[in-house]
Scaffold this active site. Structure first.
Site, PDB file in Angstrom:
ATOM      1  N   THR A  59       0.833  -1.193   0.000  1.00 37.03           N
ATOM      2  CA  THR A  59       0.000   0.000   0.000  1.00 37.03           C
ATOM      3  C   THR A  59       0.875   1.254   0.000  1.00 37.03           C
ATOM      4  O   THR A  59       2.105   1.167  -0.152  1.00 37.03           O
ATOM      5  CB  THR A  59      -1.053  -0.059   1.137  1.00 37.03           C
ATOM      6  OG1 THR A  59      -1.960   1.024   0.963  1.00 37.03           O
ATOM      7  CG2 THR A  59      -0.431   0.008   2.516  1.00 37.03           C
ATOM      8  N   LYS A  63       3.384   1.408  -3.977  1.00 36.14           N
ATOM      9  CA  LYS A  63       2.767   0.635  -5.056  1.00 36.14           C
ATOM     10  C   LYS A  63       3.522   0.741  -6.393  1.00 36.14           C
ATOM     11  O   LYS A  63       3.526  -0.197  -7.172  1.00 36.14           O
ATOM     12  CB  LYS A  63       1.302   1.068  -5.255  1.00 36.14           C
ATOM     13  CG  LYS A  63       0.360   0.558  -4.162  1.00 36.14           C
ATOM     14  CD  LYS A  63      -1.085   0.904  -4.483  1.00 36.14           C
ATOM     15  CE  LYS A  63      -2.019   0.487  -3.360  1.00 36.14           C
ATOM     16  NZ  LYS A  63      -3.424   0.759  -3.649  1.00 36.14           N
ATOM     17  N   ASP A  99      -6.493  -3.982  -7.320  1.00 34.69           N
ATOM     18  CA  ASP A  99      -7.389  -2.822  -7.126  1.00 34.69           C
ATOM     19  C   ASP A  99      -8.375  -2.720  -8.288  1.00 34.69           C
ATOM     20  O   ASP A  99      -9.574  -2.506  -8.093  1.00 34.69           O
ATOM     21  CB  ASP A  99      -6.573  -1.519  -7.019  1.00 34.69           C
ATOM     22  CG  ASP A  99      -5.931  -1.341  -5.658  1.00 34.69           C
ATOM     23  OD1 ASP A  99      -6.465  -1.889  -4.666  1.00 34.69           O
ATOM     24  OD2 ASP A  99      -4.893  -0.656  -5.571  1.00 34.69           O
ATOM     25  N   GLY A 125      -3.233   7.172  -8.550  1.00 32.35           N
ATOM     26  CA  GLY A 125      -3.081   5.729  -8.680  1.00 32.35           C
ATOM     27  C   GLY A 125      -4.409   4.985  -8.813  1.00 32.35           C
ATOM     28  O   GLY A 125      -4.558   4.100  -9.662  1.00 32.35           O
ATOM     29  N   ARG A 146      -8.399  17.903 -10.899  1.00 30.91           N
ATOM     30  CA  ARG A 146      -8.098  19.263 -10.434  1.00 30.91           C
ATOM     31  C   ARG A 146      -6.941  19.846 -11.235  1.00 30.91           C
ATOM     32  O   ARG A 146      -7.028  20.941 -11.764  1.00 30.91           O
ATOM     33  CB  ARG A 146      -7.748  19.197  -8.939  1.00 30.91           C
ATOM     34  CG  ARG A 146      -7.331  20.507  -8.346  1.00 30.91           C
ATOM     35  CD  ARG A 146      -7.043  20.331  -6.872  1.00 30.91           C
ATOM     36  NE  ARG A 146      -5.951  19.393  -6.607  1.00 30.91           N
ATOM     37  CZ  ARG A 146      -5.526  19.071  -5.394  1.00 30.91           C
ATOM     38  NH1 ARG A 146      -6.105  19.584  -4.330  1.00 30.91           N
ATOM     39  NH2 ARG A 146      -4.531  18.231  -5.228  1.00 30.91           N
ATOM     40  N   THR A 147      -5.851  19.088 -11.359  1.00 33.60           N
ATOM     41  CA  THR A 147      -4.707  19.533 -12.156  1.00 33.60           C
ATOM     42  C   THR A 147      -4.910  19.019 -13.581  1.00 33.60           C
ATOM     43  O   THR A 147      -4.727  17.825 -13.858  1.00 33.60           O
ATOM     44  CB  THR A 147      -3.389  18.980 -11.555  1.00 33.60           C
ATOM     45  OG1 THR A 147      -3.381  19.295 -10.156  1.00 33.60           O
ATOM     46  CG2 THR A 147      -2.172  19.555 -12.224  1.00 33.60           C
ATOM     47  N   GLY A 230     -16.906   2.375  -1.228  1.00 37.79           N
ATOM     48  CA  GLY A 230     -15.588   1.800  -1.464  1.00 37.79           C
ATOM     49  C   GLY A 230     -15.362   0.497  -0.704  1.00 37.79           C
ATOM     50  O   GLY A 230     -14.395  -0.212  -0.966  1.00 37.79           O
TER      51      GLY A 230
HETATM   52  P1  NAP Z   1      -3.327   9.784  -5.287  1.00 39.96           P
HETATM   53  O1  NAP Z   1      -2.536   8.944  -6.217  1.00 39.96           O
HETATM   54  O2  NAP Z   1      -2.636  10.707  -4.359  1.00 39.96           O
HETATM   55  O3  NAP Z   1      -4.339  10.662  -6.198  1.00 39.96           O
HETATM   56  C1  NAP Z   1      -5.232  11.545  -5.627  1.00 39.96           C
HETATM   57  C2  NAP Z   1      -6.040  12.292  -6.724  1.00 39.96           C
HETATM   58  O4  NAP Z   1      -7.032  13.051  -6.019  1.00 39.96           O
HETATM   59  C3  NAP Z   1      -5.220  13.251  -7.571  1.00 39.96           C
HETATM   60  O5  NAP Z   1      -5.664  13.176  -8.898  1.00 39.96           O
HETATM   61  C4  NAP Z   1      -5.550  14.614  -6.963  1.00 39.96           C
HETATM   62  O6  NAP Z   1      -5.610  15.667  -7.918  1.00 39.96           O
HETATM   63  C5  NAP Z   1      -6.958  14.414  -6.449  1.00 39.96           C
HETATM   64  N1  NAP Z   1      -7.224  15.282  -5.295  1.00 39.96           N
HETATM   65  C6  NAP Z   1      -6.635  15.238  -4.066  1.00 39.96           C
HETATM   66  N2  NAP Z   1      -7.139  16.206  -3.283  1.00 39.96           N
HETATM   67  C7  NAP Z   1      -8.053  16.891  -4.031  1.00 39.96           C
HETATM   68  C8  NAP Z   1      -8.899  18.005  -3.780  1.00 39.96           C
HETATM   69  N3  NAP Z   1      -8.913  18.621  -2.584  1.00 39.96           N
HETATM   70  N4  NAP Z   1      -9.713  18.440  -4.770  1.00 39.96           N
HETATM   71  C9  NAP Z   1      -9.710  17.828  -5.973  1.00 39.96           C
HETATM   72  N5  NAP Z   1      -8.932  16.768  -6.284  1.00 39.96           N
HETATM   73  C10 NAP Z   1      -8.114  16.299  -5.323  1.00 39.96           C
HETATM   74  O7  NAP Z   1      -4.290   8.901  -4.367  1.00 39.96           O
HETATM   75  P2  NAP Z   1      -4.741   7.364  -4.577  1.00 39.96           P
HETATM   76  O8  NAP Z   1      -3.644   6.450  -4.145  1.00 39.96           O
HETATM   77  O9  NAP Z   1      -5.288   7.209  -5.958  1.00 39.96           O
HETATM   78  O10 NAP Z   1      -5.902   7.216  -3.471  1.00 39.96           O
HETATM   79  C11 NAP Z   1      -7.104   7.911  -3.595  1.00 39.96           C
HETATM   80  C12 NAP Z   1      -8.147   7.362  -2.624  1.00 39.96           C
HETATM   81  O11 NAP Z   1      -8.488   6.033  -2.977  1.00 39.96           O
HETATM   82  C13 NAP Z   1      -7.711   7.311  -1.149  1.00 39.96           C
HETATM   83  O12 NAP Z   1      -8.733   7.863  -0.380  1.00 39.96           O
HETATM   84  C14 NAP Z   1      -7.556   5.815  -0.876  1.00 39.96           C
HETATM   85  O13 NAP Z   1      -7.816   5.485   0.479  1.00 39.96           O
HETATM   86  C15 NAP Z   1      -8.615   5.247  -1.793  1.00 39.96           C
HETATM   87  N6  NAP Z   1      -8.422   3.814  -2.144  1.00 39.96           N
HETATM   88  C16 NAP Z   1      -9.455   2.952  -1.893  1.00 39.96           C
HETATM   89  C17 NAP Z   1      -9.301   1.616  -2.239  1.00 39.96           C
HETATM   90  C18 NAP Z   1     -10.425   0.652  -1.943  1.00 39.96           C
HETATM   91  O14 NAP Z   1     -10.168  -0.555  -1.987  1.00 39.96           O
HETATM   92  N7  NAP Z   1     -11.636   1.091  -1.682  1.00 39.96           N
HETATM   93  C19 NAP Z   1      -8.131   1.146  -2.849  1.00 39.96           C
HETATM   94  C20 NAP Z   1      -7.103   2.066  -3.108  1.00 39.96           C
HETATM   95  C21 NAP Z   1      -7.268   3.408  -2.751  1.00 39.96           C
HETATM   96  P3  NAP Z   1      -4.283  16.462  -8.438  1.00 39.96           P
HETATM   97  O15 NAP Z   1      -3.748  15.641  -9.559  1.00 39.96           O
HETATM   98  O16 NAP Z   1      -4.810  17.779  -8.870  1.00 39.96           O
HETATM   99  O17 NAP Z   1      -3.357  16.552  -7.267  1.00 39.96           O
END
Ligand code: NAP
Length: 271
Positions: A59, A63, A99, A125, A146-147, A230
């Protein structure tokens, strides 16, 4: 006894040990799943062989960085650019991604993917797994980030459309999937989409499961959408890991109940 592990940092809130150990107990598999808060992923991966750990969940934040340390990575994980599962077969370590499988199975429990449009919020991710899953099942992903540049790069790689997130009101799709952390504990009053926008979608999925009913899902219910938490993705991605490691299909409904009751009884985070 078989040993399985979770490598991440931080990992203290993870519900994976609870879910995996409950599944092994129910399945009658003599196994223990333990978590390690890892500082150095290279040494940790060496430890998989040295300690004869049969399988590892990976995690945040390892990853992507773990991929180069493995003997092989399967095609899906390569395309997504992330490994969340390692299988140790006689010292040969292979990387996989469950995932996208978890997301696919959770979606298919509620709707068909083929021929449907999916508006994906985020370009990180989890968004990569979502875009891959939707395309693999014959759906059409549209990325909203957002970006804008980052969304554009992901869209170019997968050959789909992308827009800056402020355009959310202009887009209609069969399903909206939030893959951003917006709305997760402790910021549970945040959402990237209000009730009016949500009438543009039949289904709304949030990959967040802490809380189980995010503000996005509460708004979506008010707008008359079918909602997906989720939690289902989390359970299915874990179940697919157990399948890779043991060849057995674990009791998914039982695993979901175990995690659900834990979430109901306290405030937990993590994946
Ligand atoms: P990540 O790689 O850091 O990506 C986060 C994304 O969210 C980026 O595109 C970012 O946009 C956007 N973001 C963050 N803050 C924001 C805001 N305030 N307003 C608008 N956009 C925003 O994160 P990740 O690893 O993909 O994880 C994301 C979520 O998935 C987490 O909450 C994690 O716990 C969850 N998850 C759940 C599972 C499950 O099994 N249910 C599995 C994996 C992950 P920018 O590009 O503009 O920064």
């Amino acid at each position: 006894m078989k040993i399985f592990a979770l490598f991440g940092n931080p990992i203290r809130h993870s519900l994976s040990p609870l879910m995996h150990n409950a599944a092994y107990s129910k399945m009658g598999v003599d196994a223990n799943y333990v978590s390690f808060c890892v500082d150095n992923i290279e040494s940790a991966v060496r430890g998989i062989r040295d300690l004869n750990i049969c399988g590892v969940s990976i995690t945040i934040p390892f990853k992507s960085t773990v991929m180069k340390l493995l003997d092989a990575v399967d095609d899906s994980a390569l395309k997504i650019g992330a490994v969340n599962t390692i299988l140790n077969r006689k010292g040969r370590l292979t990387g996989h991604n469950t995932d996208w499988m978890g997301l696919t199975i959770a979606l298919k429990e509620k709707m068909a993917i083929e021929g449907k449009t999916f508006l994906i919020l985020g370009a990180g991710g989890t968004a990569r797994s979502a875009v891959y899953a939707v395309q693999k099942e014959g759906g059409v992903p549209i990325i909203l980030n957002r970006t804008a540049e980052k969304g554009g790069e992901l869209a170019a790689e997968f050959g789909c459309e992308s827009y800056q997130i402020d355009n959310i009101e202009k887009i209609k799709a069969d399903c909206l999937i939030n893959t951003t952390p917006v709305g997760m504990n402790p910021d549970t009053e945040k959402s990237l989409a209000g009730s009016i926008v949500l009438t543009h979608f039949g289904h709304v999925m949030d990959v967040i499961y802490t809380p189980l009913r995010t503000k996005l899902l509460r708004n979506a219910e008010k707008a008359g959408c079918t909602v997906l938490s989720g939690l289902d993705m989390f359970v299915h991605q874990g179940a697919e890991q157990i399948k890779i490691w043991t060849g057995m299909d674990p009791p998914r409904e039982f695993m979901k109940n175990v995690v659900f009751h834990k979430l109901k009884s306290g405030d937990k985070n993590g994946d």
